[in-house]
Motif scaffolding. Sequence first.
Motif: not given
Length: 65
Positions: A3-4, A32-34, A39-40
């Motif tokens: 998830h990094t 999850w912010p990372e 994705v963005e």
Amino acid sequence: GEHTYEACRADILAWAPKLKPGGLLAGDDLDWPEVRRAVEDRFRGRFRTIGRCWIVDQPALCDGL
């Protein structure tokens, strides 16, 4: 996957070119912010969400005709 940001970006870059016309690429844990950042950064708003999942549609060859 991990998830990094780096791992998510690498997964996206590895799988996106394999999509066939009309296919989709999806993942979860968009909360999850990372993951969200990866994705963005790659899809710049060209994805949809369902809950914590993100989905990118590969246009079909005949889209827009």
